[in-house]
Design a protein around this motif. Structure first.
Motif, PDB file in Angstrom:
ATOM      1  N   ALA A   2       0.835  -1.204   0.000  1.00  0.00           N
ATOM      2  CA  ALA A   2       0.000   0.000   0.000  1.00  0.00           C
ATOM      3  C   ALA A   2       0.869   1.254   0.000  1.00  0.00           C
ATOM      4  O   ALA A   2       0.551   2.237  -0.661  1.00  0.00           O
ATOM      5  CB  ALA A   2      -0.932  -0.004   1.201  1.00  0.00           C
ATOM      6  N   ARG A   3       1.968   1.224   0.749  1.00  0.00           N
ATOM      7  CA  ARG A   3       2.872   2.371   0.803  1.00  0.00           C
ATOM      8  C   ARG A   3       3.517   2.618  -0.554  1.00  0.00           C
ATOM      9  O   ARG A   3       3.623   3.744  -1.013  1.00  0.00           O
ATOM     10  CB  ARG A   3       3.936   2.124   1.864  1.00  0.00           C
ATOM     11  CG  ARG A   3       4.734   3.343   2.182  1.00  0.00           C
ATOM     12  CD  ARG A   3       5.541   3.115   3.426  1.00  0.00           C
ATOM     13  NE  ARG A   3       6.854   3.685   3.203  1.00  0.00           N
ATOM     14  CZ  ARG A   3       7.931   3.347   3.827  1.00  0.00           C
ATOM     15  NH1 ARG A   3       7.887   2.405   4.739  1.00  0.00           N
ATOM     16  NH2 ARG A   3       9.064   3.914   3.576  1.00  0.00           N
ATOM     17  N   ALA A   4       3.932   1.540  -1.231  1.00  0.00           N
ATOM     18  CA  ALA A   4       4.530   1.682  -2.558  1.00  0.00           C
ATOM     19  C   ALA A   4       3.519   2.228  -3.548  1.00  0.00           C
ATOM     20  O   ALA A   4       3.850   3.062  -4.397  1.00  0.00           O
ATOM     21  CB  ALA A   4       5.069   0.337  -3.043  1.00  0.00           C
ATOM     22  N   ALA A  11       2.293   3.393 -11.554  1.00  0.00           N
ATOM     23  CA  ALA A  11       3.245   2.397 -12.027  1.00  0.00           C
ATOM     24  C   ALA A  11       2.557   1.041 -12.151  1.00  0.00           C
ATOM     25  O   ALA A  11       2.005   0.519 -11.186  1.00  0.00           O
ATOM     26  CB  ALA A  11       4.425   2.309 -11.076  1.00  0.00           C
ATOM     27  N   VAL A  12       2.595   0.487 -13.355  1.00  0.00           N
ATOM     28  CA  VAL A  12       1.900  -0.776 -13.611  1.00  0.00           C
ATOM     29  C   VAL A  12       2.443  -1.906 -12.744  1.00  0.00           C
ATOM     30  O   VAL A  12       1.674  -2.730 -12.245  1.00  0.00           O
ATOM     31  CB  VAL A  12       1.928  -1.136 -15.121  1.00  0.00           C
ATOM     32  CG1 VAL A  12       3.330  -1.458 -15.595  1.00  0.00           C
ATOM     33  CG2 VAL A  12       0.977  -2.267 -15.419  1.00  0.00           C
ATOM     34  N   ASP A  13       3.748  -1.944 -12.544  1.00  0.00           N
ATOM     35  CA  ASP A  13       4.312  -3.039 -11.751  1.00  0.00           C
ATOM     36  C   ASP A  13       3.866  -2.969 -10.293  1.00  0.00           C
ATOM     37  O   ASP A  13       3.651  -3.995  -9.653  1.00  0.00           O
ATOM     38  CB  ASP A  13       5.832  -3.078 -11.858  1.00  0.00           C
ATOM     39  CG  ASP A  13       6.508  -1.800 -11.410  1.00  0.00           C
ATOM     40  OD1 ASP A  13       5.911  -0.716 -11.595  1.00  0.00           O
ATOM     41  OD2 ASP A  13       7.631  -1.869 -10.878  1.00  0.00           O
ATOM     42  N   SER A  18       0.443  -5.342  -6.224  1.00  0.00           N
ATOM     43  CA  SER A  18      -0.601  -5.150  -5.223  1.00  0.00           C
ATOM     44  C   SER A  18      -1.704  -6.191  -5.362  1.00  0.00           C
ATOM     45  O   SER A  18      -2.103  -6.832  -4.382  1.00  0.00           O
ATOM     46  CB  SER A  18      -1.184  -3.742  -5.350  1.00  0.00           C
ATOM     47  OG  SER A  18      -2.248  -3.569  -4.447  1.00  0.00           O
ATOM     48  N   PHE A  19      -2.217  -6.404  -6.577  1.00  0.00           N
ATOM     49  CA  PHE A  19      -3.294  -7.378  -6.696  1.00  0.00           C
ATOM     50  C   PHE A  19      -2.792  -8.812  -6.583  1.00  0.00           C
ATOM     51  O   PHE A  19      -3.503  -9.689  -6.105  1.00  0.00           O
ATOM     52  CB  PHE A  19      -4.193  -7.162  -7.921  1.00  0.00           C
ATOM     53  CG  PHE A  19      -3.616  -7.413  -9.287  1.00  0.00           C
ATOM     54  CD1 PHE A  19      -3.312  -8.696  -9.723  1.00  0.00           C
ATOM     55  CD2 PHE A  19      -3.457  -6.369 -10.176  1.00  0.00           C
ATOM     56  CE1 PHE A  19      -2.843  -8.926 -11.007  1.00  0.00           C
ATOM     57  CE2 PHE A  19      -2.989  -6.585 -11.465  1.00  0.00           C
ATOM     58  CZ  PHE A  19      -2.680  -7.873 -11.878  1.00  0.00           C
ATOM     59  N   THR A  20      -1.530  -9.045  -6.955  1.00  0.00           N
ATOM     60  CA  THR A  20      -0.967 -10.387  -6.796  1.00  0.00           C
ATOM     61  C   THR A  20      -0.825 -10.736  -5.316  1.00  0.00           C
ATOM     62  O   THR A  20      -1.159 -11.850  -4.888  1.00  0.00           O
ATOM     63  CB  THR A  20       0.395 -10.492  -7.513  1.00  0.00           C
ATOM     64  OG1 THR A  20       0.196 -10.199  -8.897  1.00  0.00           O
ATOM     65  CG2 THR A  20       1.003 -11.873  -7.359  1.00  0.00           C
ATOM     66  N   VAL A  21      -0.351  -9.796  -4.528  1.00  0.00           N
ATOM     67  CA  VAL A  21      -0.218 -10.004  -3.083  1.00  0.00           C
ATOM     68  C   VAL A  21      -1.594 -10.186  -2.444  1.00  0.00           C
ATOM     69  O   VAL A  21      -1.789 -11.072  -1.607  1.00  0.00           O
ATOM     70  CB  VAL A  21       0.555  -8.837  -2.424  1.00  0.00           C
ATOM     71  CG1 VAL A  21       0.461  -8.884  -0.910  1.00  0.00           C
ATOM     72  CG2 VAL A  21       2.009  -8.864  -2.863  1.00  0.00           C
ATOM     73  N   ALA A  22      -2.570  -9.377  -2.852  1.00  0.00           N
ATOM     74  CA  ALA A  22      -3.920  -9.493  -2.302  1.00  0.00           C
ATOM     75  C   ALA A  22      -4.516 -10.864  -2.611  1.00  0.00           C
ATOM     76  O   ALA A  22      -5.145 -11.493  -1.745  1.00  0.00           O
ATOM     77  CB  ALA A  22      -4.818  -8.385  -2.839  1.00  0.00           C
ATOM     78  N   LEU A  23      -4.301 -11.365  -3.836  1.00  0.00           N
ATOM     79  CA  LEU A  23      -4.803 -12.700  -4.190  1.00  0.00           C
ATOM     80  C   LEU A  23      -4.121 -13.787  -3.354  1.00  0.00           C
ATOM     81  O   LEU A  23      -4.796 -14.699  -2.863  1.00  0.00           O
ATOM     82  CB  LEU A  23      -4.572 -12.986  -5.678  1.00  0.00           C
ATOM     83  CG  LEU A  23      -5.581 -12.420  -6.650  1.00  0.00           C
ATOM     84  CD1 LEU A  23      -5.116 -12.619  -8.092  1.00  0.00           C
ATOM     85  CD2 LEU A  23      -6.939 -13.064  -6.443  1.00  0.00           C
ATOM     86  N   GLN A  55      -6.625   1.529 -16.599  1.00  0.00           N
ATOM     87  CA  GLN A  55      -5.525   2.467 -16.783  1.00  0.00           C
ATOM     88  C   GLN A  55      -4.503   2.009 -17.818  1.00  0.00           C
ATOM     89  O   GLN A  55      -3.983   2.810 -18.583  1.00  0.00           O
ATOM     90  CB  GLN A  55      -4.824   2.730 -15.454  1.00  0.00           C
ATOM     91  CG  GLN A  55      -3.785   3.820 -15.534  1.00  0.00           C
ATOM     92  CD  GLN A  55      -3.265   4.221 -14.168  1.00  0.00           C
ATOM     93  OE1 GLN A  55      -3.625   3.649 -13.154  1.00  0.00           O
ATOM     94  NE2 GLN A  55      -2.411   5.215 -14.143  1.00  0.00           N
ATOM     95  N   PHE A  56      -4.213   0.698 -17.839  1.00  0.00           N
ATOM     96  CA  PHE A  56      -3.110   0.213 -18.670  1.00  0.00           C
ATOM     97  C   PHE A  56      -3.541  -0.687 -19.824  1.00  0.00           C
ATOM     98  O   PHE A  56      -2.719  -1.134 -20.597  1.00  0.00           O
ATOM     99  CB  PHE A  56      -2.086  -0.522 -17.799  1.00  0.00           C
ATOM    100  CG  PHE A  56      -1.468   0.364 -16.753  1.00  0.00           C
ATOM    101  CD1 PHE A  56      -0.525   1.323 -17.102  1.00  0.00           C
ATOM    102  CD2 PHE A  56      -1.854   0.258 -15.431  1.00  0.00           C
ATOM    103  CE1 PHE A  56       0.035   2.145 -16.139  1.00  0.00           C
ATOM    104  CE2 PHE A  56      -1.295   1.087 -14.461  1.00  0.00           C
ATOM    105  CZ  PHE A  56      -0.351   2.029 -14.814  1.00  0.00           C
TER     106      PHE A  56
END
Length: 131
Positions: A2-4, A11-13, A18-23, A55-56
């Protein structure tokens, strides 16, 4: 993460991470039986994936991840839409058809389930939810 995301929200990465970690965290909570926390994380991942896509641009990996998040959250309509997009983006992929067949079978839509199994090249006699 979240901080990043707050430091570089475009930034797409960062969004992908973020969504990979949430999953991943949602799957961990689901495995331990904390379904409320798991659903909240699946919904967060789904929403982040949708924002990233808006967005991307659409990518097969985003549709695949959104389908997983929607299925985990119990959002059958969202999962169906994401699986159809994934299937359109990766025409040779069998997994979205098999996952759609499973979804349709669980919903009692047996004709649609058989159709998806046929598209995936799976015999009709094997039709059953993949749980």
């Amino acid at each position: 993460h979240a901080r990043a995301a707050a430091l570089a929200p475009d930034a797409v990465d960062v969004r992908e991470r973020s969504f990979t970690v949430a999953l991943a965290r949602a799957r961990q909570f689901a495995a331990t039986g904390d379904l409320i926390q798991a659903q909240a994380l699946y919904l967060h991942a789904r929403d982040t994936i949708r924002e990233t896509t808006a967005q991307f641009g659409e990518r097969a990996a985003y549709a695949r991840a959104e389908a997983a998040a929607a299925l985990g959250a119990g959002d059958d309509a969202g999962a169906e839409a994401a699986l159809k997009r994934w299937s359109a983006l990766e025409r040779q992929a069998l997994q979205p058809h098999l996952m759609l067949a499973d979804l349709y079978a669980r919903q009692g839509k047996h004709a649609a389930a058989v159709s998806e199994r046929v598209l995936a090249g799976a015999p009709e006699r094997r039709l059953r939810p993949l749980r």
